[in-house]
Design an enzyme around this catalytic site. Structure first.
Site, mmCIF file in Angstrom:
data_model
loop_
_atom_site.group_PDB
_atom_site.id
_atom_site.type_symbol
_atom_site.label_atom_id
_atom_site.label_comp_id
_atom_site.label_asym_id
_atom_site.label_seq_id
_atom_site.Cartn_x
_atom_site.Cartn_y
_atom_site.Cartn_z
ATOM 1 N N CYS A 26 -9.144 -26.964 -19.769
ATOM 2 C CA CYS A 26 -8.576 -26.212 -18.647
ATOM 3 C C CYS A 26 -8.423 -27.134 -17.437
ATOM 4 C CB CYS A 26 -9.417 -24.975 -18.353
ATOM 5 S SG CYS A 26 -8.546 -23.753 -17.330
ATOM 6 N N HIS A 30 -9.642 -22.260 -23.372
ATOM 7 C CA HIS A 30 -11.105 -22.378 -23.367
ATOM 8 C C HIS A 30 -11.664 -22.243 -24.790
ATOM 9 C CE1 HIS A 30 -12.161 -22.580 -19.072
ATOM 10 N NE2 HIS A 30 -10.988 -21.993 -18.911
ATOM 11 N N GLU A 49 -14.338 -23.330 -25.978
ATOM 12 C CA GLU A 49 -15.794 -23.140 -26.007
ATOM 13 C C GLU A 49 -16.185 -21.669 -26.052
ATOM 14 O OE1 GLU A 49 -14.901 -22.654 -21.662
ATOM 15 O OE2 GLU A 49 -14.090 -23.823 -23.345
#
Length: 243
Positions: free
Chosen positions: A119, A218, A220
């Site tokens: 990001c 994102h 994660e």
């Protein structure tokens, strides 16, 4: 089977912002959502959190002990870093973090260290290379879907167009969690290898044999380990060459 050697150590940049816990409120803190470190661990790496550093020399010393670098998400980058005045929607940035990550990326380039940007991290990689950002996407695409809710993520459909590292690491079409109102515009030294339906740059990578990859979403926060696997594998290979 050959010994893969010790797990590579991956430095992850952090926020420095007021935080609260227990009876403490608005305490300056170096912090990061645990999803980043957990994703590195699941990929086989050892995560180490990096607070904003005070000098380029500190960045050089820190990276000399690391096998890879992850530039995490976070607040907007100061538009002065890429030669622009701030858009009215760009009102908060953290100059200490901007400076630290620029030093880290410069030293990582010199050391040929594997790098992953997520990001803001992808945006910072572009800015560090002399690029620019779209400061407020709704002004360009006509909607704010990319930003998602204030405390969550929207779903963005991304198409990966190879060849390259990203093509080898993730599916060619995927739905990704997004939370951003900016995007990479100019990106010298990088190829855009994924876009969404609005044409927004969603992944980029450097040419050559070094792992230097940025993704706008994102991973994660989702079951999406591919780019972490790629970072850790590249860091492991570099660590093995140094032994």
């Amino acid at each position: 089977m050959s010994d893969p050697g010790p797990a590579p150590v991956i430095g992850i940049t952090t926020y420095r912002q007021p935080a609260g816990w227990g009876a403490w409120r608005d305490v300056p803190a170096d912090l990061l959502p645990s999803d980043y470190a957990l994703s590195v661990e699941r990929a086989g790496g050892v995560p180490v959190l990096l607070p904003p550093l005070a000098s380029r020399e500190a960045a050089r010393v820190a990276l000399s002990r690391l096998d890879g670098l992850l530039i995490a998400g976070g607040a907007d980058i100061n538009p002065a870093r890429y030669g622009q005045q701030p858009d009215p929607q760009v009102t908060v940035w953290y100059d200490d973090r901007d400076a630290s990550e620029l030093w880290l990326l410069a030293e990582a380039d010199e050391a040929r260290l594997p790098v992953l940007g997520i990001c803001r991290g992808m945006q910072m990689m572009a800015v560090a290379a002399g690029g620019t950002l779209v400061q407020h996407l709704p002004d360009v695409v006509g909607h704010a879907v990319h930003a998602g809710p204030p405390d969550g993520y929207s779903s963005t459909e991304v198409t990966v167009d190879g060849p390259g590292r990203v093509t080898e690491l993730i599916a060619s079409r995927l739905s990704v969690p997004s939370h951003h109102h900016q995007a990479v515009d100019a990106h010298p030294g990088f190829r855009i290898v994924a876009r969404d339906g609005d044409g927004v740059a969603q992944a980029m990578e450097a040419d050559g044999d070094r792992f230097a990859v940025g993704v706008q979403w994102h991973p994660e926060t989702a079951d999406d380990s591919g780019v972490f696997d790629g970072l850790v594998a590249a860091a492991r290979e570099r660590a093995a060459r140094r032994r």
